[in-house]
Design an enzyme around this catalytic site. Structure first.
Site, PDB file in Angstrom:
ATOM      1  N   SER A 586       0.846  -1.190   0.000  1.00 17.47           N
ATOM      2  CA  SER A 586       0.000   0.000   0.000  1.00 17.47           C
ATOM      3  C   SER A 586       0.888   1.249   0.000  1.00 17.47           C
ATOM      4  O   SER A 586       1.659   1.438  -0.946  1.00 17.47           O
ATOM      5  CB  SER A 586      -0.962  -0.025   1.184  1.00 17.47           C
ATOM      6  N   ASP A 661      -8.684  -4.626  -6.519  1.00 16.15           N
ATOM      7  CA  ASP A 661      -8.357  -3.655  -5.473  1.00 16.15           C
ATOM      8  C   ASP A 661      -9.229  -2.412  -5.628  1.00 16.15           C
ATOM      9  O   ASP A 661      -9.175  -1.730  -6.659  1.00 16.15           O
ATOM     10  CB  ASP A 661      -6.872  -3.280  -5.568  1.00 16.15           C
ATOM     11  N   HIS A 693      -7.633  -5.097  -1.690  1.00 15.01           N
ATOM     12  CA  HIS A 693      -6.356  -4.448  -1.375  1.00 15.01           C
ATOM     13  C   HIS A 693      -5.417  -5.346  -0.583  1.00 15.01           C
ATOM     14  O   HIS A 693      -4.204  -5.204  -0.681  1.00 15.01           O
ATOM     15  CB  HIS A 693      -6.617  -3.153  -0.608  1.00 15.01           C
TER      16      HIS A 693
END
Length: 717
Positions: A586, A661, A693
């Site tokens: 991320s 995602d 995600h």
């Protein structure tokens, strides 16, 4: 005889070396949360809850009352008994009691539920005293005070009262018009969309119109013919959704909307009720997020009553916690703010007058846990003792005196009883897997309820260390964790991987078990790597200026600090600087590629998961808080974008993403691959179909084996 002596000597020598050689080695099935043996590798725990001031252990098969002074347990009821009382014959209404709650301090009532129903059981009379049948609906929100339930069904918001009367509050709910659910993409501390008044007779709720927001074209590949599953995704600088707040009155069966003015490009958050249920409060932010106002409204008419507080900033203001009224004084409330540089508590009256700043200093109030109504004190968690600790304090409202209620070490997570006279404290320290204490807030006297053994005691464990280096500004202390192989030899050189996150609202280094180490680090150390983890400026719980140092230039200050970590590694003779890798997910994926492209001669291998590539493709609320818009900050967006730097890639880089995602949408990864194609550079790429995600379930084991193997293939050489 000589042969026997030789044999005995050999066996004796073997025994000396046996403990180390016989210790087990970890697998990802042991260490990863999706692994088949993961639960057995976690420290022992207890499921506890409060029944007023009585402490209850909620286990799978039974609920027990715990004597707070002796720790002695007395069984209240069993799972078998509860299922008998429900009259469900051979069908188990309840499958375990771990989620049991006790909503009424003065009544022997336990609340239990399954996917189809929610019940209140009198465990002294052995009977169901109340039941609903809507527990399986979306956004289900039950109120103990009135026994009314708010829920969403087929996009419409409903309320069912205690007598089972069903009321439909909306008719225009749809994919575009969303009722009673979290808004503003879960930013500003928002986690839900319905808010009951203290008496449960009024319901505040969000209405979000996202019809004007652009769809991101997600695709479900699993049907024979792949289907389009668009996701409303407002990107930085683009049109965002519009939110309003309604209030429904069960008694009058009428709904009013708060008259907050034009909601366009505004954020409404941290909804709170006055104790009498007649006034509602919320923080209101402009789209730039640099002008925050606390406003009160009449809950009957929706009319604005007063602006109670205003805070502005040349960067951003981020309200995360609703105001909280003092239980012993309905005219005063606590407000949290970073306005003096650190998150602290302020007491205001309901007219908006500041009565006092209750806490101050170079530390952060991390959470308000509850109130001791007898002592008129507030129970909080803060990092006053140490920036990487969580400790429990009592604050006397009159004097402001703070009293430490735990041992002043480690990472404590306390849960306070209804009156605030007791709390149970689950805590860890770097060498303590988990302890649980019962603590009396008046005296700080504690009783040990549970001490967990080390679940890794039979395994060969790595060496966990913690230290401090200076940030790139030469002044600020940064905390790091280092994980070394169990058989670490300082005369050898080791391949080293920097694990990085680096973004807001997160930290990696904490004074908890193993210094808060991720289990994957243990797996890598077992394979002969050193792991280095540094919390740079921009991460959480270090104060406003520490967090806001990255404003309008994400990735830059963070990179400078991470490179100070690299400078420190260079001083260590056992770190092989020719075999330096980096990995993150991320924001950490963004940092991984940022480091790889800006320092291509430093990092040999990188693995970036779910990476942001260009902040103009990220969502409005988060992206604009830290970067402003692409229109107002083109230089910052250009500097942080990785597209133009694709040509700099020299080392081996693997990019991994969830194919679906909806946080860092696939446009990021795919656009970067396109830039690499044009630049002639060669990253590797892997996608997980159907995953969002973060990889769920056993897919996470596969993911971490893949990450590990990439370093094995390209960094160890």
């Amino acid at each position: 005889m000589m042969m026997k002596i030789k044999t005995w000597c050999f066996l004796t020598l073997l025994m000396l070396f046996l403990p180390m050689s016989a210790q087990k080695l970890f697998t990802l099935e042991d260490l990863n949360f999706g692994g088949t043996n993961y639960r057995n590798m976690q420290p022992q725990n207890m499921w506890l809850t409060w029944w007023g001031d009585e402490l209850i252990q909620t286990d799978v098969e039974e609920c027990s009352l715990i004597d707070k002074k002796t720790g002695k347990k007395t069984r209240l009821f069993t799972l078998e008994e509860v299922n008998q009382w429900t009259g469900a014959d051979d069908v188990k209404f309840v499958r375990h009691l771990m989620n049991a709650t006790f909503p009424y301090a003065d009544k022997p009532i336990v609340a239990l539920g399954n996917r189809k129903a929610f019940i209140l059981v009198d465990f002294k009379q052995h009977e169901i005293v109340w039941q609903d049948s809507i527990s399986g609906q979306t956004a289900n929100d039950w109120c103990a005070a009135s026994k009314a339930t708010a829920y969403v069904e087929n996009d419409q918001l409903y309320v069912v009262d205690a007598d089972g009367k069903k009321r439909q509050l909306t008719t225009d709910g749809s994919r575009n018009i969303v009722y009673g659910q979290s808004v503003h993409r879960n930013e500003f501390g928002i986690r839900k969309g319905t808010f009951w008044s203290p008496d449960g007779l009024r319901l505040a709720f969000y209405r979000m119109d996202q019809s004007m927001v652009t769809d991101y074209p997600q695709v479900d590949i699993f049907p024979r013919e792949a289907t389009h599953e668009p996701d409303k995704y407002p990107m930085a600088g683009m049109t965002s959704h519009v939110v309003t707040v309604g209030v429904y009155d069960i008694t009058t069966e009428k709904t009013v909307y708060l008259q907050a003015g034009d909601p366009t490009d505004r954020y409404f958050t941290n909804i709170a009720w006055a104790p009498d249920g007649n006034t509602i409060y919320m923080f209101e932010l402009n789209r730039d997020q640099n002008d925050c106002r606390l406003v009160s409204y009449n809950a009957t008419t929706g009319e604005k009553v007063k602006e109670l507080y205003r805070e502005t900033s040349d960067k951003y203001v981020e309200p995360l916690v609703p105001i909280q009224f003092l239980p012993w004084d309905n005219s005063q409330f606590i407000m949290q703010s970073q306005r003096d540089g650190y998150n602290h508590l302020y007491i205001y009256n309901k007219e908006g007058k500041l009565m006092k700043q209750l806490t101050s200093g170079k530390f952060v109030i991390q959470d308000v846990l509850g109130f001791n109504t007898q002592k008129k004190s507030i129970i909080v968690t803060s990092n006053e003792a140490n920036p990487i600790q969580h400790n429990t304090y009592s604050i006397d409202v009159k004097s402001g005196k703070r009293t430490l209620l735990d041992d002043g070490q480690g990472s404590h997570h306390a849960v306070v009883s209804e009156s605030g006279q007791w709390f149970y404290d689950k805590y860890t320290e770097p060498d303590v897997p988990r302890n649980i204490d019962i603590v009396q807030t008046k005296t700080g006297k504690s009783l040990r309820l549970m001490t967990s053994e080390d679940p890794w005691k039979d395994y060969s464990q790595p060496i966990f260390e913690c230290g401090i280096i200076k940030a790139a500004d030469g002044v600020t202390d940064l905390y790091y964790r280092m994980v070394k192989p169990a058989d670490f030899d300082p005369t050898k050189k080791y391949p080293t991987v920097i694990y990085v996150y680096g973004g807001p609202h997160a930290h990696n280094v904490e004074a908890s078990w193993h210094w808060h180490s991720r289990s994957w680090e243990t797996y890598m150390a077992q394979k002969g790597y050193i792991l280095f983890i540094l919390d740079n400026r921009g991460s959480e719980s270090r104060g406003r200026d520490f967090e806001q140092a990255t404003f309008r230039q994400l990735g830059q200050i963070e990179m400078q600090d991470q490179m100070k970590g690299v400078d420190y590694l260079r001083t260590l003779p056992y770190v092989d600087m020719n075999r330096l890798g980096v990995h993150g997910w991320s924001f950490g994926g963004f940092m991984t590629i940022t480091l790889m492209l800006n320092h291509p001669d430093v990092f040999k291998v990188g693995v970036a998961g779910g990476p942001v590539i260009d902040w103009k493709w990220y969502e409005v609320m988060y992206g604009e808080r830290y970067m402003d818009t692409p229109q107002t900050n083109p230089e910052g967006y250009a500097k942080s974008s990785l597209i133009s730097k694709a040509k700099n890639l020299k080392g081996k880089l693997q990019i991994i993403t969830g194919y679906n995602d909806n946080t860092v949408v696939p446009q990021h990864c795919l656009s970067f691959l396109d830039a690499c194609i044009k630049a002639g550079t060669q990253p590797d790429f892997f996608a997980y179909p159907g995953e969002e995600h973060n990889m769920r379930g056993h897919a996470s084991v596969h993911l971490h084996e893949r990450i590990t193997q990439y370093f094995e293939d390209y960094l160890k050489r």
